[in-house]
Design a protein around this motif. Structure first.
Motif, PDB file in Angstrom:
ATOM      1  N   TYR A 204      26.674  -9.830 -66.765  1.00  5.71           N
ATOM      2  CA  TYR A 204      25.811 -11.013 -66.791  1.00  5.71           C
ATOM      3  C   TYR A 204      25.466 -11.413 -68.216  1.00  5.71           C
ATOM      4  O   TYR A 204      25.543 -12.586 -68.603  1.00  5.71           O
ATOM      5  N   THR A 205      25.037 -10.431 -68.999  1.00  4.17           N
ATOM      6  CA  THR A 205      24.461 -10.755 -70.301  1.00  4.17           C
ATOM      7  C   THR A 205      25.529 -11.166 -71.312  1.00  4.17           C
ATOM      8  O   THR A 205      25.281 -12.005 -72.179  1.00  4.17           O
TER       9      THR A 205
ATOM     10  N   TYR B  47      26.476 -14.815 -70.386  1.00  5.89           N
ATOM     11  CA  TYR B  47      25.396 -15.729 -70.741  1.00  5.89           C
ATOM     12  C   TYR B  47      25.261 -15.860 -72.255  1.00  5.89           C
ATOM     13  O   TYR B  47      24.994 -16.951 -72.771  1.00  5.89           O
TER      14      TYR B  47
ATOM     15  N   ILE C 174      24.907 -18.202 -65.998  1.00  6.37           N
ATOM     16  CA  ILE C 174      24.542 -17.090 -65.132  1.00  6.37           C
ATOM     17  C   ILE C 174      25.619 -16.987 -64.056  1.00  6.37           C
ATOM     18  O   ILE C 174      25.669 -17.808 -63.142  1.00  6.37           O
ATOM     19  N   ASN C 175      26.478 -16.001 -64.179  1.00  3.64           N
ATOM     20  CA  ASN C 175      27.603 -15.848 -63.260  1.00  3.64           C
ATOM     21  C   ASN C 175      27.156 -15.087 -62.015  1.00  3.64           C
ATOM     22  O   ASN C 175      27.303 -13.871 -61.914  1.00  3.64           O
ATOM     23  N   PHE C 176      26.617 -15.814 -61.043  1.00  5.93           N
ATOM     24  CA  PHE C 176      26.117 -15.168 -59.837  1.00  5.93           C
ATOM     25  C   PHE C 176      27.232 -14.587 -58.978  1.00  5.93           C
ATOM     26  O   PHE C 176      26.946 -13.886 -58.001  1.00  5.93           O
TER      27      PHE C 176
ATOM     28  N   HIS D 130      29.180 -12.406 -60.157  1.00  2.07           N
ATOM     29  CA  HIS D 130      29.486 -11.115 -60.776  1.00  2.07           C
ATOM     30  C   HIS D 130      29.249  -9.957 -59.802  1.00  2.07           C
ATOM     31  O   HIS D 130      29.958  -8.956 -59.844  1.00  2.07           O
TER      32      HIS D 130
ATOM     33  N   GLY E 290      24.100  -7.109 -57.496  1.00  4.72           N
ATOM     34  CA  GLY E 290      24.154  -8.183 -58.478  1.00  4.72           C
ATOM     35  C   GLY E 290      22.781  -8.732 -58.799  1.00  4.72           C
ATOM     36  O   GLY E 290      22.467  -9.038 -59.953  1.00  4.72           O
TER      37      GLY E 290
ATOM     38  N   PHE F 293      21.113  -8.603 -62.431  1.00  2.00           N
ATOM     39  CA  PHE F 293      20.583  -9.791 -63.096  1.00  2.00           C
ATOM     40  C   PHE F 293      19.138  -9.564 -63.528  1.00  2.00           C
ATOM     41  O   PHE F 293      18.727  -9.946 -64.631  1.00  2.00           O
TER      42      PHE F 293
END
Length: 309
Positions: A25-26, A29, A35-37, A39, A230, A234
């Motif tokens: 995620y980080t 971003y 924000i790759n939900f 992932h 996930g 996040f």
């Protein structure tokens, strides 16, 4: 308090699992402010990729022997899905309205989950995952399952390798430059598309490592496991400071400790009997997140990405 060392060990191991997923995620971003939900589903696909190798191997194969092959194939599956998501779902929307990639990420998450549910054999129920058999390993004040030894080794090794890659390699320095100012990075001759793909690939690889740790720890994988994991990852990324690689791991550790300690001790506080136990661990994790965001909105280690970009 006699079991405090054991609870701390449980929290650190759980936090390492969250931290490995949170890095994906980080990193994404930090470079593209996305924000790759999806992932969490990339993490889930890594688990099913590892299970596929186990099912293909001859019966009676030792889990310890199979583990390197499972890890390699899990990484391959997760990285390919992560790169495909970047190339076909996110790249066409780059530079468009900020809401469009976010909605796409949510849609992709649902699509990947349903694809595994529909096409992987018997994925409608939890599939047993191979375990490392044997007694718990005793460290004196605490002990761990043999399957958790994998995570105990993998998490620090992955973090050390990532720290070296980011700080010492040419591609790592290019990632830092792209994160700080992508337009200037292009003027300096950096192929930002390649850097973004690299960030997605690294995140996918770390998710695959975490997926095997999850399977060894809980003894199963299922098509829904990416959603909760996930979401927790996040949360860990936000706790540590979204966009900060080291903050992601720190946030994961803090979140894991919060879950383990709240599960063990909240119900022992007079008047709090109804708010303890495993059913409340998610609630206390998000209470911690709210407190951190109120007191330190940028996260524990994070500087605001907008200030760096």
């Amino acid at each position: 308090m006699n079991d405090l060392p054991q609870q701390l060990a449980n929290g650190l191991l759980l936090g390492g699992l969250y931290g490995l997923i949170a890095i994906g995620y980080t990193m994404v971003y930090g470079i593209v402010q996305l924000i790759n939900f999806a992932h969490g589903e990339i993490f889930m696909i890594g688990g099913f990729g590892a299970l596929s190798v186990w099912l293909w191997l001859p019966g009676g194969t030792s889990t310890l022997v199979a583990l390197p092959l499972m890890l390699l194939f899990a990484i391959l599956c997760s990285v390919l899905v992560a790169i495909g998501a970047e190339r076909f779902a996110y790249r066409p929307l780059r530079g468009g309205p900020r809401l469009a990639p976010l909605i796409t990420a949510i849609g992709l998450s649902i699509a990947l989950q349903q694809a595994v549910w529909a096409f992987y054999p018997e994925a409608t129920k939890s599939r047993p995952f191979p375990e490392l058999e044997g007694p718990r390993i005793d460290f004196g004040a605490f002990s761990i399952e043999r399957g958790e030894l994998y995570l105990l080794i993998a998490a620090p090794v992955c973090m050390a390798a990532l720290a070296f890659f980011v700080s010492k390699t040419r591609t790592g320095r290019a990632m830092q430059a792209t994160s700080q100012d992508p337009d200037t990075a292009k003027l300096m001759g950096i192929n930002t598309n390649r850097i973004i793909v690299t960030a997605f690939a690294i995140g996918g690889a770390f998710a695959a490592v975490a997926a095997i740790a999850h399977g060894l720890k809980y003894g199963e994988v299922n098509f829904r496991m990416g959603f909760i994991a996930g979401l927790k990852a996040f949360t860990a990324a936000v706790l540590g400071g979204i966009g900060n690689i080291y903050g992601a791991m720190l946030g994961g550790v803090v979140l894991g400790l919060a879950e383990a300690l709240s599960t063990a001790y909240i119900e022992k506080i007079p008047g709090m009997e109804l708010f303890g136990g495993g059913s409340w661990k998610d609630v206390w994790a998000f209470v911690l997140l709210i407190l951190v965001l109120l007191l330190r909105p940028q996260g524990l280690l994070g500087e605001r990405v907008a200030d760096r970009a």
